[in-house]
Design a protein around this motif. Structure first.
Motif, short mmCIF file in Angstrom:
data_model
loop_
_atom_site.label_atom_id
_atom_site.label_comp_id
_atom_site.label_asym_id
_atom_site.label_seq_id
_atom_site.Cartn_x
_atom_site.Cartn_y
_atom_site.Cartn_z
N UNK A 121 34.79 41.13 29.63
CA UNK A 121 33.79 42.21 29.63
C UNK A 121 34.41 43.42 28.93
N UNK A 122 33.88 43.76 27.76
CA UNK A 122 34.47 44.80 26.93
C UNK A 122 33.49 45.94 26.69
N UNK A 123 34.03 47.07 26.26
CA UNK A 123 33.21 48.19 25.83
C UNK A 123 33.47 48.39 24.35
N UNK A 355 32.07 38.91 38.13
CA UNK A 355 33.21 38.27 38.77
C UNK A 355 34.36 39.26 38.84
N UNK A 356 34.87 39.45 40.05
CA UNK A 356 36.00 40.36 40.27
C UNK A 356 37.25 39.56 40.56
N UNK A 357 38.37 39.99 39.97
CA UNK A 357 39.65 39.33 40.17
C UNK A 357 40.67 40.36 40.65
N UNK A 358 41.19 40.11 41.84
CA UNK A 358 42.15 41.03 42.46
C UNK A 358 41.61 42.45 42.53
N UNK A 359 40.32 42.58 42.82
CA UNK A 359 39.70 43.87 43.04
C UNK A 359 39.14 44.55 41.82
N UNK A 361 36.94 44.21 37.96
CA UNK A 361 35.97 43.36 37.29
C UNK A 361 36.66 42.54 36.21
N UNK A 362 36.35 41.25 36.17
CA UNK A 362 37.03 40.32 35.28
C UNK A 362 36.08 39.76 34.22
N UNK A 363 34.83 39.53 34.59
CA UNK A 363 33.86 38.98 33.63
C UNK A 363 32.44 39.27 34.10
N UNK A 364 31.52 39.34 33.13
CA UNK A 364 30.09 39.47 33.39
C UNK A 364 29.39 38.28 32.75
N UNK A 365 28.31 37.84 33.37
CA UNK A 365 27.55 36.74 32.78
C UNK A 365 26.12 36.81 33.23
N UNK A 377 28.44 29.94 35.93
CA UNK A 377 29.83 29.55 36.06
C UNK A 377 30.68 30.37 35.11
N UNK A 378 31.89 30.68 35.56
CA UNK A 378 32.88 31.38 34.75
C UNK A 378 34.01 30.39 34.48
N UNK A 379 34.34 30.21 33.22
CA UNK A 379 35.30 29.18 32.84
C UNK A 379 36.69 29.77 32.62
N UNK A 380 37.67 29.16 33.28
CA UNK A 380 39.07 29.49 33.06
C UNK A 380 39.71 28.31 32.34
#
Length: 520
Positions: A121-123, A355-359, A361-365, A377-380
């Motif tokens: 998730x970028x600006x 999706x939040x990772x360790x508090x 935000x990590x990804x939006x979908x 689903x969020x793919x790793x």
């Protein structure tokens, strides 16, 4: 003038045609691609050629006075992949050849893995880097392609791993990205595509503008409310002044009858009691009463009442949004380098998942279609030390955000030495007996986990210096199964599991009275 010179001059009078792919030039095996050749309206013949080994082979010709011709290549394979060029012909002369369009065929090798250590998730203005690698095939070249993009993919001419940098990003960078591996000796024959990584670029300036507009509209609404309150107060003040004059006249008249109006007596007209209020209105009424009692300006009191009503309504609506469900596929324990999916499921009204990772935000979908709107689903692509930890997810419905899901803990395994697992008194026991598992690890770990396969939530934890004991029993048929142990230096990073193979078969006649514990 020689005929060759005349031909050259005539060729120079016509613009060079342009060739492009209406669909992606990265074509899966046996797939199709649409190629467009754009010339001039006077062209009556278009020709598509395939260039291989410095030789042009005419693939197809199209007749008709038209500015653009379309060619469709069906059943793409290694023979049809290559550099395509086109040209057109007017009444007397051919144009020059267009610049080449590189068309590649994919699916000839195993897919590589695309990964990044950054948030997807970028600006606008940020940069992001991808890594493309393969543990099975030693590719000498890698390419990165965006799904749906008809332009040529990015190439990385670095052996064994491709490193791609995108940015500064804008809204046009949003989409799914995949990478491919290939060999320099066959530049048009690529591997199967990697799993996709989705980039979402949010326009922060647009969001800020929308927020400012919302604030301005809210302030305009408050000003309107204030004006209405002032008008109401003005009207009420005139009404009260007339009422006070009337009451003063009434008191003078009733004072003639002191025996009728005294202490504890009732006024000549009954007092009007307010209608019972609900909880929100009751709180507003309380605030209003406090404001008047304390001498607070009535306009400020009205604003406080409005704020209380709005906050109460928003809090009530937030409480009505159920929290989403989160889970991992295929498991919450993932071997290092193995891909994993994180699923988040909410109601059908959800328009976006976070999706939040360790508090953080990590990804939006966003859901891809209305049918699958209730979950994403969020793919790793590769489980590593940097992707192990606690995940939670939210969803957006309208302007409201849900409560967070229950935490999902992803553990990466296969990082340290391999432990040994033993069971006492033996691998074959009778019902009602007690057993003890012993997990040994030479490395200096002090935390151990015992896991029964098939029940991902059935995990036991013990502490010990180089060894941990896991007592269990009395034995029942529910204890039958395969057990593994792990050493750990943290809750999210575990060792390899034990690899000893000690399978004990049980005679069918003894199955009813014995329990088998298999250790792999």
């Amino acid at each position: 003038m020689a005929p060759q010179d005349t031909t050259f001059l005539c060729l120079g009078e016509f613009p060079i045609p342009t060739i492009s792919a209406a669909t992606s030039p990265v074509v899966p095996w046996n797939g199709s691609v649409r190629i467009l050749c754009r010339g001039i309206p006077e062209a009556f013949l278009y020709q598509l050629s395939l260039m291989k080994n410095s030789t042009h082979t005419v693939i197809e010709k199209k007749l008709g006075l038209q500015k653009e011709a379309e060619f469709i290549i069906n059943h793409m394979n290694t023979t049809m992949a290559g550099g395509y060029q086109c040209q057109y012909k007017t009444k007397y002369h051919w144009s020059e050849q267009s610049k080449p369009l590189e068309v590649v065929v994919t699916g000839l090798y195993d897919k590589p893995v695309l990964s990044t250590d950054q948030s997807l998730a970028l600006i606008p203005g940020e940069n992001i880097s991808f890594q493309c690698s393969s543990a099975h095939t030693l590719f000498s070249r890698f390419s990165l392609a965006k799904e749906g993009d008809t332009s040529s993919p990015r190439h990385q001419h670095e052996e064994y791993q491709g490193n791609f940098s995108l940015g500064p990003v804008s809204a046009g960078f949003s989409g799914n990205y995949r990478c491919y591996g290939w060999h320099s000796s066959s530049p048009h024959v690529w591997s199967a595509p990697s799993n996709a990584l989705e980039i979402i670029v949010t326009d922060s300036s647009k969001q800020d503008s929308m927020m400012e507009n919302s604030i301005r509209m809210g302030m305009a609404g408050l000003v309107l409310v204030v004006l209405l309150v002032i008008l109401a107060e003005d009207w009420n003040s005139h009404r009260v002044s007339h009422k006070e004059d009337f009451q003063e006249l009434a008191v003078q008249r009733w004072s003639k009858y002191p025996m009728v109006i005294g202490v504890g007596a009732h006024p000549p007209h009954p007092v009007h009691l307010p209608h019972p209020l609900d909880s929100v209105h009751a709180k507003t009424h309380t605030w209003f009463s406090i404001g008047l009692a304390s001498g607070m300006p009535s306009t400020l009191t009205a604003l406080l009442c409005l704020q209380l009503c709005l906050s109460q309504r928003i809090n009530t609506e937030k409480q009505n949004l159920p929290k989403p469900i989160i889970w991992a596929q295929p498991s919450t324990r993932v071997t290092k380098g193995t891909p994993v999916y994180i699923w988040c499921q909410g109601p059908k009204s959800a328009s976006e998942y976070q999706l939040y990772f360790r508090g953080s935000i990590w990804a939006l979908k966003r859901p891809e279609s209305h049918r699958s709107r209730s979950k994403v689903n969020f793919f790793i692509p590769q489980m590593t030390l940097h992707t192990a930890g606690e995940y939670t997810c939210f969803y957006q419905s309208g302007e409201l955000q849900s409560e967070p899901s229950d935490p999902l803990v992803l553990v990466v395994t296969g990082l340290y030495d391999t432990p040994k697992l033993q069971v006492h008194p033996g691998h074959e026991v009778t019902l009602g007996e007690n057993v003890t598992f012993f997990c040994h690890l030479v490395a200096g770990t002090s935390k151990f986990f015992l896991v029964k396969e098939g029940r991902s939530n059935h995990v036991q934890q013990r502490y010990g210096k180089g060894q941990a004991e896991f007592p269990m029993g009395p034995m029942t048929r529910a204890h039958r199964g395969t057990y593994r142990c792990f050493g750990s230096y943290s809750d999210y990073t575990w060792s390899f599991p034990n690899i000893e193979e000690s399978v004990l078969r049980v005679d069918k006649l003894d199955v009813m009275r014995r329990t088998l514990i298999s250790i792999y």
